[in-house]
Enzyme design. Structure first.
Site, PDB file in Angstrom:
ATOM      1  N   LYS A  26      -2.701   9.245  17.311  1.00  0.00           N
ATOM      2  CA  LYS A  26      -3.527   8.436  16.429  1.00  0.00           C
ATOM      3  C   LYS A  26      -2.969   8.371  15.007  1.00  0.00           C
ATOM      4  O   LYS A  26      -3.060   7.346  14.351  1.00  0.00           O
ATOM      5  CB  LYS A  26      -4.982   8.907  16.443  1.00  0.00           C
ATOM      6  CG  LYS A  26      -5.328  10.132  15.629  1.00  0.00           C
ATOM      7  CD  LYS A  26      -4.899  11.421  16.294  1.00  0.00           C
ATOM      8  CE  LYS A  26      -5.870  11.903  17.329  1.00  0.00           C
ATOM      9  NZ  LYS A  26      -5.521  13.197  17.946  1.00  0.00           N
ATOM     10  N   LYS A  78      -8.695   7.680  13.719  1.00  0.00           N
ATOM     11  CA  LYS A  78      -9.319   7.061  14.892  1.00  0.00           C
ATOM     12  C   LYS A  78     -10.181   5.862  14.496  1.00  0.00           C
ATOM     13  O   LYS A  78     -10.187   4.837  15.185  1.00  0.00           O
ATOM     14  CB  LYS A  78     -10.146   8.098  15.639  1.00  0.00           C
ATOM     15  CG  LYS A  78      -9.309   9.251  16.193  1.00  0.00           C
ATOM     16  CD  LYS A  78     -10.182  10.396  16.669  1.00  0.00           C
ATOM     17  CE  LYS A  78      -9.343  11.572  17.143  1.00  0.00           C
ATOM     18  NZ  LYS A  78     -10.169  12.747  17.503  1.00  0.00           N
TER      19      LYS A  78
END
Length: 471
Positions: free
Chosen positions: A140, A240
């Site tokens: 991520k 995220k």
């Protein structure tokens, strides 16, 4: 420089199932299709996620192939420690200690990047794309920081970058946004998307311990890293949220515009007081469209104790989405784990195995929207974002202080919803004045607090936590 071990961890063909059907049906009813060539996978890294991916692929090879219609072969793995890796995988997997041998290998179809970081991982992913290889990653940070460059390169080369494992691990939220909710206009997306912080906050609530004690417990149990800064400062959740927002609203990757607050300054006193008032404290990632543009923020938040998100405890994750047609939907699952992440990585591999022969423009876009449809939306400055607030002041005299508190809030344009006076758990000489406000701008509340903290009967600094009413 490197050690070779001849490749190919293969799986049983799914077409034995078709043959079984032929045995019980009329001979002319079904003609089996020719088997497709195996999907050849090269892996970068064999740590927690890498070994989980290898293990699940090997254990569930038959069912994966039956669903995919195609076999998968991990043909090459790049690792730092060849001897350790040799003890973890079968002899038919080629091990190398130079990761560029994987991304440059002409027989590799897909590169799975699970080494982490944003430096060498970026170089390897871009090289793989340049070589015409699809990429699957659970990284991520890489995509939040370099996603714009990476997705543009993949679009130009006609390959896919898939990353379900990068967000909320076992929860297929990227697929839900890109496919399940594709008919919807998303209004907001809110998530508990870091398992470490959720575990710490759960312990602070349940056990009444300090942040430091809860963090130490999380580290002992393996929920937190030795250096937990990315988690507890909110950076991991912001990575995220960046990806979720792009998929929800069709905006570019813009991690640098996310407002980020962690949980290090939270006091167990406020968590206990929130509980008494009917609320729980959660670290939320929030992406919301409003008339001014887009809100992108990560911060501790009071949520009503009877709300579904308030019931998400321990290291679990949950994401809630509000859209115009589907309404409010919620997705729940493990936020960490070797095989949990592997489940998402392999789901991406399955999608690639199914779509490798599809023209690139007909594939599901990497960021849910067609590349040409990605648009900039202004990101609302955090001072202009409107939320309700929890405000705590420790005071030596309620009668002398409370009228001034309410007066300064009113002068600043901050409307009050509820006021409570509670016993202070650590000082019998003080009272805790708790104010719950209506929705207001942070800049207005800060102006009032600047005056309140100067009052002689107010001890220390004001404590504030944002509140969200998610309906």
């Amino acid at each position: 420089m490197y050690q070779n071990r001849q490749a190919s961890f293969a799986v049983k063909s799914p077409f034995h199932a078709v043959a079984s059907l032929n045995a019980i049906a009329p001979a002319q009813a079904i003609t089996p299709l020719p088997a497709l060539a195996p999907l050849r996978v090269g892996m970068l890294g064999l740590g927690t996620v890498g070994i989980g991916t290898y293990t699940v692929l090997q254990r569930n090879a038959e069912v994966i192939a039956a669903r995919t219609g195609r076999c998968m072969e991990i043909t090459m793995v790049a690792v730092r420690n060849l001897q350790r890796a040799a003890d973890l995988v079968e002899d038919d997997v080629e091990l190398v200690d130079d990761p560029f041998l994987v991304v440059n290998h002409p027989d590799i179809d897909v590169v799975v990047e699970v080494i982490g970081g944003t430096t060498i991982a970026r170089d390897l992913v871009l090289r793989a794309i340049a070589n015409g290889k699809h990429v699957v990653t659970a990284n991520k940070a890489l995509l939040a920081v370099h996603g714009g460059e990476i997705f543009a390169a993949a679009q130009a080369r006609g390959v896919v970058v898939a990353y379900e494992g990068a967000v909320a691990v076992s929860i297929p939220i990227i697929k839900a946004l890109r496919e399940g909710l594709t008919a919807n206009r998303i209004e907001w997306i809110v998530g508990i998307i870091n398992g470490t912080t959720n575990y710490i906050l759960s312990e602070m609530k349940d056990q009444g311990v300090s942040f430091a004690d809860a963090l130490a417990d999380a580290q002992r149990k393996g929920y937190a890293e030795a250096d937990p800064a990315f988690d507890v400062e909110g950076v991991d959740a912001a990575h995220k949220l960046t990806l979720l927002a792009s998929n929800a609203f069709g905006v570019p990757i813009q991690f640098d515009k996310v407002h980020v607050e962690g949980i290090t300054q939270l006091d167990s006193v406020d968590i206990a007081f929130a509980e008494r008032l009917g609320y729980r404290v959660k670290l939320l990632g929030i992406a919301k469209r409003n008339a001014q543009g887009l809100e992108l923020r990560v911060h501790p938040t009071l949520v009503a104790a009877d709300h579904l998100l308030a019931q998400v405890n321990g290291s679990m994750n949950a994401v809630m989405v509000k859209s115009d047609a589907a309404g409010v939907t919620m997705y729940y699952g493990a936020g960490a784990g070797s095989e949990q992440t592997a489940s998402a990585v392999i789901a991406d591999l399955v999608d690639l195995a199914r779509s490798c022969g599809v023209v690139h423009r007909h594939r599901v876009p990497s960021l849910a929207f067609q590349h040409s449809a990605i648009v900039e939306l202004p990101v609302v400055a955090i001072g202009d974002v409107e939320t309700a607030y929890y405000l705590r002041l420790d005071v030596a005299s309620v009668s002398r202080t409370l009228p001034k508190v309410l007066g300064h809030l009113a002068d600043a344009g901050v409307r009050v919803q509820q006021v409570e006076v509670l016993e202070h758990p650590h000082d019998a000489e003080l009272k805790a004045v708790i104010v719950l406000t209506e929705r207001t701008q942070q800049c207005l509340l800060r102006a009032a607090i600047a005056h309140l903290e100067q009052l002689p009967t107010v001890m220390g600094f004001a404590k504030t936590i944002r509140m969200e009413r998610l309906t």
